[in-house]
Every structure is written in C-alpha cells, then in structure tokens.
Design a protein around this motif. Structure first.
Motif, PDB file in Angstrom:
ATOM      1  N   VAL A  88       0.851  -1.199   0.000  1.00 29.06           N
ATOM      2  CA  VAL A  88       0.000   0.000   0.000  1.00 29.06           C
ATOM      3  C   VAL A  88       0.882   1.241   0.000  1.00 29.06           C
ATOM      4  O   VAL A  88       1.863   1.324   0.733  1.00 29.06           O
ATOM      5  N   VAL A  89       0.540   2.211  -0.855  1.00 30.95           N
ATOM      6  CA  VAL A  89       1.327   3.435  -1.003  1.00 30.95           C
ATOM      7  C   VAL A  89       0.405   4.644  -0.865  1.00 30.95           C
ATOM      8  O   VAL A  89      -0.693   4.669  -1.427  1.00 30.95           O
ATOM      9  N   LEU A  90       0.859   5.639  -0.133  1.00 30.93           N
ATOM     10  CA  LEU A  90       0.109   6.877   0.083  1.00 30.93           C
ATOM     11  C   LEU A  90       0.693   8.012  -0.753  1.00 30.93           C
ATOM     12  O   LEU A  90       1.904   8.030  -1.017  1.00 30.93           O
ATOM     13  N   HIS A  91      -0.159   8.961  -1.142  1.00 33.49           N
ATOM     14  CA  HIS A  91       0.266  10.092  -1.969  1.00 33.49           C
ATOM     15  C   HIS A  91      -0.274  11.391  -1.398  1.00 33.49           C
ATOM     16  O   HIS A  91      -1.437  11.459  -0.985  1.00 33.49           O
ATOM     17  N   SER A  92       0.550  12.413  -1.441  1.00 33.05           N
ATOM     18  CA  SER A  92       0.080  13.770  -1.146  1.00 33.05           C
ATOM     19  C   SER A  92      -0.338  14.435  -2.453  1.00 33.05           C
ATOM     20  O   SER A  92      -0.077  13.901  -3.543  1.00 33.05           O
ATOM     21  N   ALA A  93      -0.952  15.592  -2.360  1.00 34.02           N
ATOM     22  CA  ALA A  93      -1.332  16.330  -3.573  1.00 34.02           C
ATOM     23  C   ALA A  93      -0.091  16.678  -4.397  1.00 34.02           C
ATOM     24  O   ALA A  93      -0.110  16.613  -5.631  1.00 34.02           O
ATOM     25  N   LYS A  94       0.998  17.030  -3.712  1.00 34.96           N
ATOM     26  CA  LYS A  94       2.242  17.348  -4.414  1.00 34.96           C
ATOM     27  C   LYS A  94       2.802  16.115  -5.113  1.00 34.96           C
ATOM     28  O   LYS A  94       3.337  16.207  -6.226  1.00 34.96           O
ATOM     29  N   ASP A  95       2.681  14.943  -4.489  1.00 32.18           N
ATOM     30  CA  ASP A  95       3.145  13.696  -5.109  1.00 32.18           C
ATOM     31  C   ASP A  95       2.398  13.433  -6.415  1.00 32.18           C
ATOM     32  O   ASP A  95       2.992  13.041  -7.429  1.00 32.18           O
ATOM     33  N   LEU A  96       1.079  13.638  -6.406  1.00 34.56           N
ATOM     34  CA  LEU A  96       0.274  13.395  -7.600  1.00 34.56           C
ATOM     35  C   LEU A  96       0.606  14.398  -8.702  1.00 34.56           C
ATOM     36  O   LEU A  96       0.614  14.055  -9.888  1.00 34.56           O
ATOM     37  N   GLU A  97       0.881  15.630  -8.317  1.00 32.42           N
ATOM     38  CA  GLU A  97       1.264  16.653  -9.287  1.00 32.42           C
ATOM     39  C   GLU A  97       2.571  16.280  -9.971  1.00 32.42           C
ATOM     40  O   GLU A  97       2.710  16.351 -11.203  1.00 32.42           O
ATOM     41  N   ALA A  98       3.548  15.846  -9.168  1.00 30.86           N
ATOM     42  CA  ALA A  98       4.848  15.453  -9.725  1.00 30.86           C
ATOM     43  C   ALA A  98       4.708  14.226 -10.617  1.00 30.86           C
ATOM     44  O   ALA A  98       5.356  14.125 -11.670  1.00 30.86           O
ATOM     45  N   TRP A  99       3.861  13.300 -10.210  1.00 33.58           N
ATOM     46  CA  TRP A  99       3.651  12.067 -10.978  1.00 33.58           C
ATOM     47  C   TRP A  99       3.033  12.378 -12.341  1.00 33.58           C
ATOM     48  O   TRP A  99       3.463  11.829 -13.373  1.00 33.58           O
ATOM     49  N   ALA A 100       2.046  13.252 -12.374  1.00 35.21           N
ATOM     50  CA  ALA A 100       1.429  13.640 -13.644  1.00 35.21           C
ATOM     51  C   ALA A 100       2.464  14.255 -14.584  1.00 35.21           C
ATOM     52  O   ALA A 100       2.500  13.949 -15.782  1.00 35.21           O
ATOM     53  N   ASN A 101       3.333  15.115 -14.054  1.00 35.54           N
ATOM     54  CA  ASN A 101       4.392  15.715 -14.875  1.00 35.54           C
ATOM     55  C   ASN A 101       5.345  14.658 -15.404  1.00 35.54           C
ATOM     56  O   ASN A 101       5.796  14.712 -16.558  1.00 35.54           O
ATOM     57  N   GLN A 102       5.676  13.690 -14.543  1.00 30.64           N
ATOM     58  CA  GLN A 102       6.602  12.626 -14.915  1.00 30.64           C
ATOM     59  C   GLN A 102       6.056  11.784 -16.070  1.00 30.64           C
ATOM     60  O   GLN A 102       6.760  11.505 -17.045  1.00 30.64           O
TER      61      GLN A 102
END
Length: 358
Positions: free
Chosen positions: A24-38
């Motif tokens: 199980v992995v947790l994400h912050s809003a900043k994590d999701l933003e960085a992931w979308a850019n990636q």
C-alpha cells in the motif's frame, strides 16, 4: 510508513502483489502533481502531443496504471478515452469511432486486440489511426514488441513503473528504443548484486534499487525492486543525458528452481517466440508427479500452422530440444489449438506452481 500526517494524504494505491502481498502506497497532492508531470514527460518523449487522442486500456482503481497514464495524458493536453480493461470489441469500436492515435496497453492484451481485429476483418493500417502504443506492466521480449508493432502497424514503447515509486513513468523508452531513460531528478538509481547487495559496474546485470528524491507521503530509501537490469553505457542519440537501463532480464523473485536448476519464465518465452507456428499465449505449470517435480509448458499454435500430425510431431520435438538446451531441464511440451488457453484481460499469469513441498 507515512512520512506526513494521514490528513495530508489525498490518495492510496496498492501494488498488484507480484511478490506475494500487495504493498500500500500513500500520496500527497504534491506527489500526484509530480507524478502527472513525470508521465507527461514520458509520453512527450515518444511523440505524443496535445493533438493526439489517447485511449487507456488499463484498469482504473487500486492499480496505478490507469490513473497514472490518465493524469499524464491530461497534463500533456491530449484528448483521453478512459476505456479501462476488457471488452475488446468495444475497445476496437472506440479506436475507430474516436480516431484513437495512441494506446496504453499491456503486451499480452495488445496481441489479443490484434487477433480480434483480424477476426473482425479490420486492418489497423487502413481502418484505424493508431500510431503509438505504450506497453508495460508485464515482462516481454523484443521479439514480442516487434510482433505487436507489425500486427497493429504502430511503434510500441516500453514503460517501467511500480506503485512504490508512484506508478508508471519511472523509466521510458525514447524514439531510439535503445534502453529506458530513468528520470534521475525523481529517483536515485543503483544496480546491485542481489546476493552480496554490493553495487555492480555499469553494463553488468543486477537488481535495480531506487531511492525517491521528491516524494512527500512515502519517501523510500534504497528500495529493492527485484527487477534484474543493468545501467547502459554510452550516450543516447536522442540527446537526453538521464541514465538508461536495459530491458529487464526477469525478476530475482521470479526465479524457478526445478531439479536444482535456476531458470526464469522469460527464458521459455524467448525460445517460443522464435517459432512462427506458435502464438503468443502460453502457460507454465509446475507439478509434483510420483515425488518428482515436473514442468509442463502449454503453448497455443498460431493461425499459420497447418493441421499435419507429422509436422506437429517434428515441431514439438524441435521446441523441446531447444528448451532442454537452454533450461538444462526437459519440460513436457503440449501444443494446443489457438484459443485453448485462458485469455486474460489483465496482467498475464504465465506460471502456476502446483508442486507439493514437504
């Protein structure tokens, strides 16, 4: 294992449980933003633009492949068609009706999609606008990738990702298709000997180890991926300077020990793909018979095979010989008709271990 308060986390995903239990992995809003850019960066690298129509055939939900590519494509500005997995005829209808130009799809399902198109009398070159597909989530050989490209008349680019590192987009092929660029501004890359845990030189196969550099919710330090690869030497002709890793050679925990011999399922696939008489669907079953561990390999014949018993016997004998030479064990081989093995809409199950262990 959250590094920030749970109230600051906005999403939870879990892995498919390749090693046994889901992670199980947790994400912050900043994590999701960085992931979308990636992910958007990966898609742009292979030529996808905001003028494209992107169809995502991955499952949505706890599996990261669906939402990861969805948000990456939206960040890029492409029109997205979130069909999710399954219902192949519906997938094809959407590809044709909406003028889909790019697909995200797992390799085994890409082959299935091509087979159904052929059954329906649809020519991908003339009847669709497909040009690029992104493949990943399960091991596949270069030969399988080339077969997919030929069947669908597309360029197929390999993607690597894992839930623990956000999801898809950790590494991706460029248009040169000579290794996967791994984004070093997101992860610190190491390749180690899985037994000694010591680093290995560039160009030498070992286990990929990753450290996250900008994750908020669940940063990971020296995370063992279990994937076997190497860091490629030299510069890429595309001009990017991020390190490249080779196509995966298997996983350290995918290893099968049979009669004292260590082997990987991908070694079996590599031999099977050399025979044009065979299809892409196969299943390895490990069984205990009379207190002996045995391997049964069932593989479907392709539509190119002619129904001739003598030819079938010779084909079976030659494939068994090559398998024995490569694996150093003699499997039982069973050639079955096209469509005989289960068709899986998700990640293909290639090995069933039914052995009894005392």
């Amino acid at each position: 294992m959250a590094a920030i308060p749970i109230r600051d986390c906005v999403r939870l995903h879990s892995s498919s449980g390749t090693t046994g239990n889901s992670t199980v992995v947790l994400h912050s809003a900043k994590d999701l933003e960085a992931w979308a850019n990636q992910v958007a960066r990966c898609m742009y690298m292979v030529g996808i633009r905001d003028t494209d129509i992107f169809q995502n055939t991955s499952r949505y939900g706890m599996f990261t492949g669906g939402l990861g590519f969805q948000y990456g494509a939206e960040r890029l500005g492409a029109l997205t068609v979130p069909t999710a997995a399954g219902n192949t005829k519906r997938q094809i209808k959407f590809i044709r009706d909406f003028g889909t130009t790019c697909l995200h799809i797992i390799p085994s399902y890409a082959t299935r999609l091509a087979e159904v198109m052929q059954e329906e009398g649809i020519d991908p070159r003339k009847d669709t606008q497909l040009k690029i597909i992104c493949i990943g989530a399960e091991p596949h050989l270069e030969e399988q990738r080339k077969r997919i490209e030929q069947l669908l008349d597309v360029k197929a680019y390999n993607c690597f990702g894992m839930s623990e590192m956000n999801g898809p987009g950790v590494a991706f092929e460029c248009t040169e298709q000579n290794g996967l660029h791994i984004w070093e501004d997101y992860v610190l890359v190491e390749v180690i000997d899985p037994d000694t845990l010591e680093p290995v030189p560039d160009g030498e196969i070992g286990e990929l180890v990753l450290t996250t550099l900008n994750r908020e919710a669940m940063p990971l330090i020296r995370y063992r991926t279990r994937d076997l690869t190497c860091i490629l030497t030299g510069e890429c002709a595309c001009g990017r300077t991020h390190k490249r890793i080779s196509r995966f050679q298997g996983r350290s925990d995918d290893m099968i020990i049979l009669k004292g011999v260590n082997l990987f399922p991908i070694q079996v696939e590599k031999i099977l793909m050399n025979f044009k008489e065979l299809g892409s669907n196969y299943l390895i079953t490990l069984e205990t018979i009379n207190n002996n561990d045995e391997m049964l390999i069932e593989v479907e014949l392709s539509e190119l095979f002619t129904d001739d018993f003598g030819v079938l016997q010779r084909l079976e004998k030659e494939i068994t010989r090559q398998l024995k030479d490569k694996l150093l064990v003699t499997p039982r081989l069973k050639l079955v008709g096209k469509g005989s093995l289960p068709v899986q809409e998700g990640k293909a199950v290639r090995v069933k271990d039914r052995r009894t262990f005392n």
